[in-house]
Scaffold this active site. Structure first.
Site, PDB file in Angstrom:
ATOM      1  N   GLU A  13     -20.738 -49.154  17.455  1.00  0.00           N
ATOM      2  CA  GLU A  13     -20.899 -47.987  18.325  1.00  0.00           C
ATOM      3  C   GLU A  13     -20.106 -48.111  19.617  1.00  0.00           C
ATOM      4  OE1 GLU A  13     -25.191 -46.724  18.337  1.00  0.00           O
ATOM      5  OE2 GLU A  13     -25.300 -48.471  17.011  1.00  0.00           O
ATOM      6  N   SER A 147     -26.916 -44.359  16.237  1.00  0.00           N
ATOM      7  CA  SER A 147     -25.907 -43.313  16.060  1.00  0.00           C
ATOM      8  C   SER A 147     -25.700 -42.950  14.594  1.00  0.00           C
ATOM      9  CB  SER A 147     -24.565 -43.733  16.687  1.00  0.00           C
ATOM     10  OG  SER A 147     -24.703 -43.914  18.068  1.00  0.00           O
ATOM     11  N   TYR A 214     -21.405 -36.439  17.594  1.00  0.00           N
ATOM     12  CA  TYR A 214     -20.399 -36.707  18.607  1.00  0.00           C
ATOM     13  C   TYR A 214     -19.162 -35.827  18.558  1.00  0.00           C
ATOM     14  CZ  TYR A 214     -23.365 -40.748  19.202  1.00  0.00           C
ATOM     15  OH  TYR A 214     -24.455 -41.557  19.410  1.00  0.00           O
ATOM     16  N   ARG A 253     -35.648 -41.790  23.856  1.00  0.00           N
ATOM     17  CA  ARG A 253     -35.677 -40.552  23.069  1.00  0.00           C
ATOM     18  C   ARG A 253     -36.345 -40.827  21.742  1.00  0.00           C
ATOM     19  NH1 ARG A 253     -30.513 -39.761  21.472  1.00  0.00           N
ATOM     20  NH2 ARG A 253     -31.246 -39.699  19.321  1.00  0.00           N
ATOM     21  N   ASP A 255     -37.088 -39.258  17.961  1.00  0.00           N
ATOM     22  CA  ASP A 255     -36.624 -38.253  16.997  1.00  0.00           C
ATOM     23  C   ASP A 255     -37.725 -37.960  15.989  1.00  0.00           C
ATOM     24  OD1 ASP A 255     -34.188 -38.293  18.287  1.00  0.00           O
ATOM     25  OD2 ASP A 255     -33.309 -39.757  16.918  1.00  0.00           O
ATOM     26  N   GLU A 268     -37.698 -42.310  14.538  1.00  0.00           N
ATOM     27  CA  GLU A 268     -37.317 -43.513  15.275  1.00  0.00           C
ATOM     28  C   GLU A 268     -37.372 -43.235  16.766  1.00  0.00           C
ATOM     29  OE1 GLU A 268     -32.740 -43.975  15.666  1.00  0.00           O
ATOM     30  OE2 GLU A 268     -33.096 -43.293  13.610  1.00  0.00           O
ATOM     31  N   ASN A 270     -35.186 -44.272  20.369  1.00  0.00           N
ATOM     32  CA  ASN A 270     -33.907 -44.775  20.863  1.00  0.00           C
ATOM     33  C   ASN A 270     -34.097 -45.174  22.325  1.00  0.00           C
ATOM     34  OD1 ASN A 270     -31.287 -45.022  21.916  1.00  0.00           O
ATOM     35  ND2 ASN A 270     -30.459 -43.465  20.557  1.00  0.00           N
ATOM     36  N   GLY A 274     -27.753 -41.842  24.250  1.00  0.00           N
ATOM     37  CA  GLY A 274     -26.377 -41.564  24.632  1.00  0.00           C
ATOM     38  C   GLY A 274     -26.306 -40.648  25.840  1.00  0.00           C
TER      39      GLY A 274
END
Length: 317
Positions: A13, A147, A214, A253, A255, A268, A270, A274
Site C-alpha cells: 500500500e 485497501s 482510489y 473507520r 466498515d 472490519e 481500519n 486513508g
C-alpha cells in the site's frame, strides 16, 4: 511543533500511503507546524531514534498496511516515548488481523459475516463445500492487508480457485467470508464522536475494490446513506461497539454491510484510515463542516491530550 510524517514504506500500500502523507504534510504546514518527512526503509528504528534526539514533538503515521498499521511502528514510538495519532499497539495488531478481529466481534456479540478460516496447514474447502456452508458468491481475503489488497469475490469454481491462489501471495493464512447483499456503509469515529456515516457505491466495479477506492470516479460517497434512520442509528451503535471491542483510539473507520432485513454486519475496522482526495474519513469530516486541515488539527489535538493523560496516569492507561 516539530512533526515527523511517516509515509511510503515497504508494504503493497506504499502508493496510497504516499498520497495520504502528502495531504497530511500540506495540512500540517498550513497549520504552522514544522514538518520532517520520512519514507521508511529498514533503518526506520535508527531514523526515529535520531528524530527523538533532535526534539521531535509528534509523529504522524501515514503508513498503510503491514509494518505501519499493525502495531510494529506503534511499538517503536512507544519505546521512544514519541506521541503519535491513532490506535496503540494492541488495537492496531487486532484490527489489522481481520481473522482475529472477527473472532473478537463474534465473542462480543457483534454481528459479522460467517467465515471459514484457512490456516497454513489447512486445506481450503472445495467450492461445493464452501458454497454449501456460505452460499455464493463468497469473498476471499488475506487476514492482514488493507485497501482491499488481495481480496477477491468468487461466483464460480474457477474464480474461487484463482482467488485462493492469489490470496496465498499475501501470507500463509486466509479466510473465506459469506457475501452480504445490501448496502455498504462506513463509520468514521474519533474517540466518542461518531461522524456522519457514508454509503459507498462502487462505480468501476461490482464491489469496493482497490480501483473503486482510489481511482477518480471509482465510487460515489452518499451522505447520509439511503437506509432507514433507525437502521442507520443501530449500525452506528454497532460500529462504535466494534471500535471499543478492539480497543481502538483516535481516528478509525468501521466498515459495515446492511442486509435487506436491515441487519448491520461488521466487516472490519481500519485504525489508520486513508487521507487521500478520494478517501472516506475526510468526506465524513466535511459533512460536519470541517475542512481537511480542521480534521488533521482535531486528530492532532485529540492525540496529544490522550498522550498527556497516559503520561500523567500510566497505570490506568
Amino acid at each position: 511543533m516539530r512533526i515527523v510524517v511517516l509515509a511510503g514504506g515497504l508494504s503493497p500500500e506504499r502508493e496510497v500511503s504516499l498520497v495520504t502523507g502528502k495531504a497530511v504534510r500540506v495540512a500540517l504546514r498550513d497549520l504552522g507546524h514544522e514538518v520532517v518527512e520520512i519514507d521508511p526503509d529498514f533503518d526506520l528504528p535508527h531514523q526515529l531514534w535520531e528524530q527523538a534526539r533532535q526534539g521531535c514533538d509528534f509523529v504522524w503515521n501515514a503508513l498503510h498496511g503491514a509494518g505501519g498499521e499493525d502495531g510494529t511502528v506503534q511499538s517503536m514510538l512507544d519505546w521512544l516515548g514519541l506521541p503519535y495519532q491513532g490506535s496503540g499497539v494492541l488495537a492496531s495488531a487486532l484490527a489489522m488481523d481481520k481473522w482475529v478481529a472477527k473472532q473478537i466481534f463474534a465473542a462480543e456479540g457483534i454481528p459479522t459475516p460467517e467465515w471459514i478460516a484457512i490456516a497454513s496447514t489447512t486445506e481450503p474447502p472445495t467450492w461445493d463445500a464452501c458454497t454449501a456452508q456460505l452460499g455464493a458468491p463468497v469473498i476471499i481475503k488475506p487476514p492482514a492487508t488493507g485497501s482491499t489488497v488481495g481480496i477477491a469475490i468468487a461466483r464460480t469454481q474457477a474464480e474461487y480457485d484463482k482467488a485462493l491462489a492469489e490470496t496465498r501471495q499475501f501470507g500463509d493464512r486466509a479466510f473465506i467470508e459469506k457475501f452480504i447483499p445490501g448496502v455498504e456503509i462506513t463509520c468514521t469515529i474519533l474517540g466518542d464522536l461518531v461522524m456522519p456515516s457514508i454509503e459507498i457505491v462502487p462505480l468501476s466495479s461490482d464491489f469496493y475494490d482497490y480501483e473503486s477506492k482510489y481511482a477518480p470516479g471509482g465510487s460515489r460517497h452518499a451522505i447520509p446513506p439511503n437506509v432507514n434512520k433507525d437502521v442507520l442509528a443501530n449500525a452506528e451503535e454497532i460500529a462504535k461497539r466494534a471500535y471499543d471491542a478492539l480497543h481502538c483510539d483516535g481516528l478509525a473507520r468501521v466498515d459495515i454491510r446492511i442486509d435487506e432485513a436491515g441487519t448491520p454486519w461488521v466487516l472490519e475496522a481500519n485504525t489508520l484510515p486513508g487521507m487521500t482526495p478520494t478517501s472516506l474519513s475526510p468526506d465524513a469530516a466535511a459533512a460536519l463542516g470541517w475542512k481537511f486541515s480542521t480534521l488533521v488539527e482535531r486528530v492532532l489535538d485529540y492525540s496529544l491530550v490522550k498522550y498527556r493523560d497516559r503520561q500523567s496516569n500510566p497505570v490506568s492507561a
